[in-house]
Design a protein around this motif. Structure first.
Motif, PDB file in Angstrom:
ATOM      1  N   THR A  95      -7.942   1.224   2.112  1.00  0.00           N
ATOM      2  CA  THR A  95      -6.521   1.569   2.018  1.00  0.00           C
ATOM      3  C   THR A  95      -6.018   1.488   0.588  1.00  0.00           C
ATOM      4  O   THR A  95      -6.278   0.518  -0.132  1.00  0.00           O
ATOM      5  CB  THR A  95      -5.692   0.642   2.919  1.00  0.00           C
ATOM      6  N   LEU A  96      -5.277   2.527   0.201  1.00  0.00           N
ATOM      7  CA  LEU A  96      -4.612   2.595  -1.094  1.00  0.00           C
ATOM      8  C   LEU A  96      -3.120   2.758  -0.890  1.00  0.00           C
ATOM      9  O   LEU A  96      -2.678   3.347   0.104  1.00  0.00           O
ATOM     10  CB  LEU A  96      -5.117   3.799  -1.901  1.00  0.00           C
ATOM     11  N   ILE A  97      -2.336   2.265  -1.845  1.00  0.00           N
ATOM     12  CA  ILE A  97      -0.917   2.593  -1.942  1.00  0.00           C
ATOM     13  C   ILE A  97      -0.770   3.451  -3.187  1.00  0.00           C
ATOM     14  O   ILE A  97      -1.097   3.022  -4.296  1.00  0.00           O
ATOM     15  CB  ILE A  97      -0.029   1.338  -2.031  1.00  0.00           C
ATOM     16  N   LEU A 137       0.462  -5.385   4.337  1.00  0.00           N
ATOM     17  CA  LEU A 137      -0.295  -4.177   4.654  1.00  0.00           C
ATOM     18  C   LEU A 137      -1.776  -4.389   4.419  1.00  0.00           C
ATOM     19  O   LEU A 137      -2.616  -4.013   5.248  1.00  0.00           O
ATOM     20  CB  LEU A 137       0.215  -3.012   3.796  1.00  0.00           C
ATOM     21  N   CYS A 138      -2.123  -4.996   3.299  1.00  0.00           N
ATOM     22  CA  CYS A 138      -3.528  -5.139   2.946  1.00  0.00           C
ATOM     23  C   CYS A 138      -4.259  -6.089   3.889  1.00  0.00           C
ATOM     24  O   CYS A 138      -5.442  -5.880   4.193  1.00  0.00           O
ATOM     25  CB  CYS A 138      -3.659  -5.592   1.502  1.00  0.00           C
ATOM     26  N   ILE A 139      -3.580  -7.113   4.355  1.00  0.00           N
ATOM     27  CA  ILE A 139      -4.204  -7.999   5.336  1.00  0.00           C
ATOM     28  C   ILE A 139      -4.595  -7.199   6.579  1.00  0.00           C
ATOM     29  O   ILE A 139      -5.713  -7.305   7.098  1.00  0.00           O
ATOM     30  CB  ILE A 139      -3.256  -9.153   5.695  1.00  0.00           C
ATOM     31  N   ALA A 140      -3.672  -6.387   7.066  1.00  0.00           N
ATOM     32  CA  ALA A 140      -3.936  -5.584   8.269  1.00  0.00           C
ATOM     33  C   ALA A 140      -5.022  -4.555   8.019  1.00  0.00           C
ATOM     34  O   ALA A 140      -5.917  -4.346   8.855  1.00  0.00           O
ATOM     35  CB  ALA A 140      -2.650  -4.899   8.716  1.00  0.00           C
ATOM     36  N   ALA A 141      -4.986  -3.887   6.851  1.00  0.00           N
ATOM     37  CA  ALA A 141      -5.976  -2.852   6.538  1.00  0.00           C
ATOM     38  C   ALA A 141      -7.379  -3.440   6.435  1.00  0.00           C
ATOM     39  O   ALA A 141      -8.350  -2.861   6.956  1.00  0.00           O
ATOM     40  CB  ALA A 141      -5.591  -2.153   5.236  1.00  0.00           C
ATOM     41  N   ASN A 142      -7.490  -4.573   5.775  1.00  0.00           N
ATOM     42  CA  ASN A 142      -8.812  -5.180   5.603  1.00  0.00           C
ATOM     43  C   ASN A 142      -9.373  -5.695   6.916  1.00  0.00           C
ATOM     44  O   ASN A 142     -10.591  -5.664   7.142  1.00  0.00           O
ATOM     45  CB  ASN A 142      -8.730  -6.299   4.565  1.00  0.00           C
TER      46      ASN A 142
END
Length: 289
Positions: A272-274, A261-266
């Motif tokens: 982005t937070l979880i 998820l973080c790769i895509a968000a960045n």
């Protein structure tokens, strides 16, 4: 013929002026909210701003003020001016949350709403009911949280539930009604020196991005909707995105899924937070480094 035409025209002007005065007296300022208010001094967050979002704060879930973030997003009614000032003194900005599209039976302004503007219950939230956003009285009441935010010293506001035209509200208002209301809220916030974020309402982003300073989104990755948020990034305005762990309440993040998820968000430039679905501060995973 000319005299008759002028008389009719003059009468029409008088009628239109009288109708405008009546509308203003009733608090219906919507007709004045056409162009975005863009000139003024208010906080304008940049793409990539870091943040923390905690709406539930109580003895069991105290506010964690130790995060090295740019912005805290907190409940307008439950957060004191002293807390806001303390956070700002530590170098943070503060976004203040309130619901602009629903009646909450526990909120401080609950007794102001007439019965006829209260619609169906919000799905999953039995203590909330949709509001008829076409009502001048709703517009008037919703300027009061904005006044409170300005008095308390909030840097920005997050007006929630502004996509009622897509929901089972019990009212028959249109996409144009929603656009008019959302623009009204945004302009009224700016007139009070407050930044304002668009909460969800992805379908109208292209028509609202000029009115709002940032957007707050829930679960665009889960629902494959993130591309719709890109007009904010293109305009140099941040996307504050939160994803919730799958598995219902009390679920916690899975390390492998978080990494993807973080790769895509960045890559998209999102902040982005979880977070826990309850937004109670139990855990926080940030994709930003």
């Amino acid at each position: 013929m000319q005299k008759l035409s002028g008389g009719v025209f003059g009468s029409a002007l008088l009628i239109a002026a009288a109708q405008a005065l009546v509308a203003m007296a009733e608090g219906d300022l919507r007709s004045m909210e056409i162009a975005p208010v863009t000139e003024g001094h208010w906080y304008r967050p940049a793409v990539g701003v870091s943040w923390q979002w905690q709406l539930l704060v109580d003895d069991e879930h105290p506010l964690n003020t130790t995060y090295a973030v740019d912005v805290y997003n907190l409940d307008l009614f439950e957060t004191s001016s002293a807390t806001i000032k303390a956070l700002q003194g530590s170098g943070h900005r503060v976004i203040c949350y309130f619901s602009a599209g629903t009646y909450e039976n526990y909120s401080q302004d609950r007794q102001q709403f007439a019965r006829e503007v209260l619609g169906n219950e919000v799905a999953g939230w039995p203590e909330e009911r949709w509001l008829d956003i076409r009502s001048p009285s709703v517009e008037r009441i919703m300027t009061e949280p904005l006044d409170m935010a300005a008095r308390k010293g909030c840097d920005a506001v997050e007006p929630d539930n502004v996509q009622g035209y897509l929901e089972d509200t019990g009212f028959d208002f249109s996409a144009q009604d929603q656009l008019a209301y959302n623009r009204f809220i945004a302009n009224q916030a700016h007139r009070r020196g407050l930044a304002v974020g668009l909460k969800n309402d992805l379908e109208q982003i292209s028509e609202l991005v000029d009115y709002f300073d940032f957007t707050i989104n829930e679960q665009c990755f889960q629902y494959h909707e993130c591309e719709q948020l890109m007009p904010f990034i293109a305009a140099g305005k941040p996307v504050l995105n939160v994803e919730y762990p799958r598995g219902g309440q009390k679920a916690t993040p899975n390390a492998e899924s978080v990494a993807d998820l973080c790769i895509a968000a960045n890559e998209l430039g999102f902040s982005t937070l979880i977070l826990p679905l309850e937004l109670d501060g139990r855990f926080r995973v940030s994709c930003q480094r």
